[in-house]
Design a protein around this motif. Structure first.
Motif, PDB file in Angstrom:
ATOM      1  N   SER A 172       0.831  -1.212   0.000  1.00  0.00           N
ATOM      2  CA  SER A 172       0.000   0.000   0.000  1.00  0.00           C
ATOM      3  C   SER A 172       0.862   1.257   0.000  1.00  0.00           C
ATOM      4  O   SER A 172       0.566   2.227  -0.707  1.00  0.00           O
ATOM      5  CB  SER A 172      -0.936  -0.008   1.209  1.00  0.00           C
ATOM      6  N   LYS A 175       2.345   1.627  -3.553  1.00  0.00           N
ATOM      7  CA  LYS A 175       1.360   2.022  -4.564  1.00  0.00           C
ATOM      8  C   LYS A 175       1.050   3.519  -4.473  1.00  0.00           C
ATOM      9  O   LYS A 175       0.786   4.166  -5.493  1.00  0.00           O
ATOM     10  CB  LYS A 175       0.079   1.208  -4.390  1.00  0.00           C
ATOM     11  N   SER A 176       1.117   4.063  -3.269  1.00  0.00           N
ATOM     12  CA  SER A 176       0.811   5.479  -3.072  1.00  0.00           C
ATOM     13  C   SER A 176       2.059   6.354  -3.074  1.00  0.00           C
ATOM     14  O   SER A 176       1.989   7.539  -2.732  1.00  0.00           O
ATOM     15  CB  SER A 176       0.050   5.676  -1.758  1.00  0.00           C
ATOM     16  N   GLY A 182       0.407   4.677  -9.977  1.00  0.00           N
ATOM     17  CA  GLY A 182      -0.796   4.038  -9.461  1.00  0.00           C
ATOM     18  C   GLY A 182      -0.908   2.573  -9.793  1.00  0.00           C
ATOM     19  O   GLY A 182      -1.847   1.902  -9.350  1.00  0.00           O
ATOM     20  N   LYS A 183       0.050   2.037 -10.556  1.00  0.00           N
ATOM     21  CA  LYS A 183       0.033   0.622 -10.935  1.00  0.00           C
ATOM     22  C   LYS A 183       1.062  -0.140 -10.097  1.00  0.00           C
ATOM     23  O   LYS A 183       2.244   0.199 -10.081  1.00  0.00           O
ATOM     24  CB  LYS A 183       0.354   0.456 -12.419  1.00  0.00           C
ATOM     25  N   LEU A 184       0.579  -1.192  -9.417  1.00  0.00           N
ATOM     26  CA  LEU A 184       1.422  -1.952  -8.493  1.00  0.00           C
ATOM     27  C   LEU A 184       1.647  -3.375  -8.990  1.00  0.00           C
ATOM     28  O   LEU A 184       0.693  -4.108  -9.275  1.00  0.00           O
ATOM     29  CB  LEU A 184       0.750  -2.013  -7.117  1.00  0.00           C
ATOM     30  N   MET A 203      -5.600  -8.464  -1.477  1.00  0.00           N
ATOM     31  CA  MET A 203      -5.800  -7.123  -2.027  1.00  0.00           C
ATOM     32  C   MET A 203      -5.893  -7.195  -3.558  1.00  0.00           C
ATOM     33  O   MET A 203      -5.097  -6.579  -4.280  1.00  0.00           O
ATOM     34  CB  MET A 203      -4.690  -6.167  -1.573  1.00  0.00           C
ATOM     35  N   GLU A 205      -7.876  -5.954  -5.714  1.00  0.00           N
ATOM     36  CA  GLU A 205      -8.172  -4.730  -6.453  1.00  0.00           C
ATOM     37  C   GLU A 205      -6.964  -3.796  -6.518  1.00  0.00           C
ATOM     38  O   GLU A 205      -6.896  -2.931  -7.391  1.00  0.00           O
ATOM     39  CB  GLU A 205      -9.349  -3.989  -5.806  1.00  0.00           C
ATOM     40  N   GLN A 206      -6.012  -3.972  -5.596  1.00  0.00           N
ATOM     41  CA  GLN A 206      -4.857  -3.085  -5.543  1.00  0.00           C
ATOM     42  C   GLN A 206      -3.644  -3.639  -6.298  1.00  0.00           C
ATOM     43  O   GLN A 206      -2.813  -2.875  -6.771  1.00  0.00           O
ATOM     44  CB  GLN A 206      -4.454  -2.826  -4.089  1.00  0.00           C
ATOM     45  N   ASP A 208      -1.941  -5.040  -9.371  1.00  0.00           N
ATOM     46  CA  ASP A 208      -2.211  -5.008 -10.807  1.00  0.00           C
ATOM     47  C   ASP A 208      -1.458  -6.086 -11.581  1.00  0.00           C
ATOM     48  O   ASP A 208      -1.807  -6.364 -12.737  1.00  0.00           O
ATOM     49  CB  ASP A 208      -1.855  -3.630 -11.365  1.00  0.00           C
TER      50      ASP A 208
END
Length: 300
Positions: A172, A175-176, A182-184, A203, A205-206, A208
């Motif tokens: 997290s 990713k931030s 924004g792509k992890l 996770m 949805e987070q 990628d």
């Protein structure tokens, strides 16, 4: 989708020794039992010191990208982990000439902490144009101790749930990152492969894009959450991990998950690790080319 490949190689060490090393490295037998078994190979003209030297890491061999390579910038960075050990720390590497945002990739170590091989993998990821972050699960105990056996014992004594929470927090955090697009992505090896599978389940949805190398799946009750994309790499001689694959593959298909799996013939668990005798150069290079191409496709 699953593909099998074979690249010719010459094995000097008997396969039993690789299998026993895998059992030892994953806590299924202790060091005394491992060495006792190796002693039985003396009839083949192989000494115990010779075999253990070949199987144990020599990290001077594992540096493909120097820490002072002009194309990268590397620092250590802490991050908050309220559900884990409170705070984590990792090795953050990014392209030196990064002018805008870039995709980010979490690099997850084996079951012994952030050793030099994994740090080099993070540098390879950054060299390919991504922002890489390799957390050290042993940070709460002072960090990787410089010795794999000691590191393995330290990691075994940590709370597994808190370690997992630390890696979720690291993902997290990454990713931030202020320069993240924004792509992890995430790539991990052995225990790290498990962590990638766990992240894909906890996770979905987070994350990628995930690339587990010879990693076991997440807990069975979590696997229905996995959507992918995943690119999974397996060694054909890795009986322990491969035994978990059929059920996981069936679940991924039931999920209609986006995944591809590659099984490399005639190589052992840890074949990507270029610091030990398990290293298989041709297969490791092929797997790495696929990994980078996968991240380029899925992360932009």
């Amino acid at each position: 989708m699953q593909q099998r490949e074979s690249v010719d190689s010459t094995a000097v060490i008997p396969q039993e020794a690789f299998d026993w090393y895998d059992e030892y490295a994953h806590g299924l037998i202790d060091r005394r039992e491992f060495l006792n078994r190796l002693a039985g190979l003396a009839v083949l003209g192989l000494s115990v010191p010779l075999i253990t030297a070949a199987l144990s890491p020599n990290y001077a061999q594992a540096e493909q990208v120097s820490f002072n390579d002009p194309d990268i910038l590397a620092i250590y960075q802490t991050f908050p982990s309220p559900d884990g050990h409170g705070e984590g720390r990792g090795y953050l590497v990014q392209p030196a000439k990064l002018e805008a945002s870039a995709p980010v990739v979490l690099v997850v170590h084996e079951n012994r902490g952030l050793n030099p091989y994994i740090k080099d993998v993070a540098r390879r990821v950054a060299k390919a144009g991504f922002i890489a972050f390799a957390p050290d699960a042993l940070y709460p105990l002072g960090g990787y101790p410089g010795n794999d056996d000691q590191g393995r014992a330290m990691q075994k004594n940590l709370d597994r749930a808190k370690i997992e929470a630390d890696f979720i927090a690291a993902a997290s955090f990454l990713k931030s990152h202020e320069q993240s697009n924004g792509k992890l992505g995430a790539v991990g090896f052995c225990f790290g492969g498990y962590v990638v599978n766990m992240l894909a389940a906890k996770m979905p949805e987070q994350l990628d894009a995930g690339v587990p190398f010879y990693g076991t799946p997440a807990a069975e009750q979590l696997r229905a959450n996995v959507k992918g994309p995943l690119q999974l790499h397996f060694a054909s001689l890795d009986k322990r991990v491969n035994a978990t694959w059929p059920d996981y593959e069936a679940q991924l298909k039931a999920n209609a998950a986006d995944f591809q799996a590659h099984i490399y013939e005639g190589v052992n668990h840890g074949f990507h690790n270029d610091s030990t005798g398990r290293y298989a150069e041709a297969e490791a290079e092929l797997a790495w080319q696929r990994t980078i191409a996968f991240f380029q496709e899925k992360l932009g």
